[in-house]
Design an enzyme around this catalytic site. Structure first.
Site, mmCIF file in Angstrom:
data_model
loop_
_atom_site.group_PDB
_atom_site.id
_atom_site.type_symbol
_atom_site.label_atom_id
_atom_site.label_comp_id
_atom_site.label_asym_id
_atom_site.label_seq_id
_atom_site.Cartn_x
_atom_site.Cartn_y
_atom_site.Cartn_z
ATOM 1 N N GLU A 40 0.859 -1.184 0.000
ATOM 2 C CA GLU A 40 0.000 0.000 0.000
ATOM 3 C C GLU A 40 0.900 1.240 0.000
ATOM 4 O O GLU A 40 2.031 1.203 0.488
ATOM 5 C CB GLU A 40 -0.847 -0.036 1.273
ATOM 6 C CG GLU A 40 -1.710 1.176 1.550
ATOM 7 C CD GLU A 40 -2.335 1.120 2.935
ATOM 8 O OE1 GLU A 40 -3.397 1.735 3.114
ATOM 9 O OE2 GLU A 40 -1.763 0.477 3.849
ATOM 10 N N LYS A 111 -9.798 0.691 -1.305
ATOM 11 C CA LYS A 111 -9.852 0.227 0.074
ATOM 12 C C LYS A 111 -11.210 0.510 0.703
ATOM 13 O O LYS A 111 -11.688 1.645 0.711
ATOM 14 C CB LYS A 111 -8.746 0.923 0.875
ATOM 15 C CG LYS A 111 -8.587 0.448 2.311
ATOM 16 C CD LYS A 111 -7.415 1.197 2.941
ATOM 17 C CE LYS A 111 -7.145 0.746 4.356
ATOM 18 N NZ LYS A 111 -6.011 1.520 4.954
ATOM 19 N N CYS A 147 -4.445 -3.349 3.842
ATOM 20 C CA CYS A 147 -4.088 -2.994 5.208
ATOM 21 C C CYS A 147 -5.196 -3.256 6.234
ATOM 22 O O CYS A 147 -5.468 -4.397 6.582
ATOM 23 C CB CYS A 147 -3.626 -1.532 5.239
ATOM 24 S SG CYS A 147 -2.532 -1.145 6.646
#
Length: 269
Positions: A40, A111, A147
């Site tokens: 990321e 995300k 993440c």
């Protein structure tokens, strides 16, 4: 299928980060990989402005990544930032996007779960995505996650239900007491509860290179790993930058799903 995970430390300079990506992509190709995963925030490290560098998926940064992937005939997965919709109050935002590109592959994932935790508020400047994304490469189906997503099993299950036998998690994990342990635990847990391989690729720990942390921005702890569908760490790193390889056999997923049919046995409440 042979894959690689590139645990690097990106910085503020977008061009330098592209050079770093190309260097590690070439090393991955030289090692026989058909796909390489980057962390990321590969485009620019957290703790720096993101609004001024965000660009669409047909912009120059993504175009360069595509060009490297095309030249090397290698699938590349890397974190970038794309323009997002403004808040209701008119404040500009970006999207935290994973680009997957290479031979026969063109996909992107925004995300879904934003990191509003441990004193950091990603939602102040980032617009959340809404949908799971999978893609096919080398005869395998891959699911994408970023993440903080790793703390939410439902996304990984959704990817598996869409056919994923491998879940990719690109991260820039925040440091702190117990945080590296949590990252490793969660990667193994998501593998076991979806019977998929998990490719957990994080930013390396800047402290290993003598770089001091600035503020609460999550800049990486390392500990990238390839995890089997039974939760075994097949290959892994510690905090320093590095490159690891693994050969993924879909027969291992078939075996896991026969012995541990959690996807077939699950119930919705």
């Amino acid at each position: 299928m042979r894959v690689a995970l590139a645990q690097v430390i990106s910085g503020r300079d977008v061009a330098e980060n592209l050079q770093l990506l190309e260097e590690y992509a070439r090393r991955a190709k030289d090692g026989g990989a058909e796909l390489v995963v980057f962390p990321e925030a590969m485009m620019r490290a957290f703790g720096n402005s993101l609004l001024d560098i965000a660009e669409p998926l047909d912009g120059p940064w993504a175009a360069k990544v595509r060009a490297v992937a095309e030249e090397l005939q290698l699938v590349i997965v890397a974190g970038m930032f794309t323009p997002g919709a403004a808040t209701d109050a008119g404040a500009p935002r970006v999207r935290n996007t994973l680009l997957a590109t290479g031979p026969g592959v063109e996909a992107s994932y925004d995300k879904v779960h934003l990191f509003d935790a441990f004193g950091f508020a990603e939602s102040d400047t980032v617009e959340a995505g809404t949908d799971p994304v999978t893609f096919d490469a080398g005869g395998l189906t891959f699911g994408l996650a970023t993440c903080y997503d790793i703390r939410f099993p439902a996304l990984f299950t959704a990817n598996a239900q869409r056919g994923a036998v491998v879940n990719i998690v690109s991260a820039s994990w925040g440091a702190g007491p117990g945080k590296a342990d949590q990252w490793q635990l969660l990667a193994r847990a998501r593998a076991v509860d979806t019977t998929t391989f998990v490719l957990a690729c994080g930013q390396g720990d800047p402290a290993t290179q003598g770089i001091e942390a600035k503020g609460a921005a999550p800049t990486g702890v390392g500990y990238s790993a390839v995890v089997s569908p039974f939760g075994q760490v097949l290959e892994g790193l510690e905090g320093e930058p590095g490159l690891i390889f693994a050969d993924l056999d879909p027969a291992e997923v078939d075996e896991a799903r026969q012995k541990l049919p959690v996807l077939a046995n699950r119930r919705d409440f």
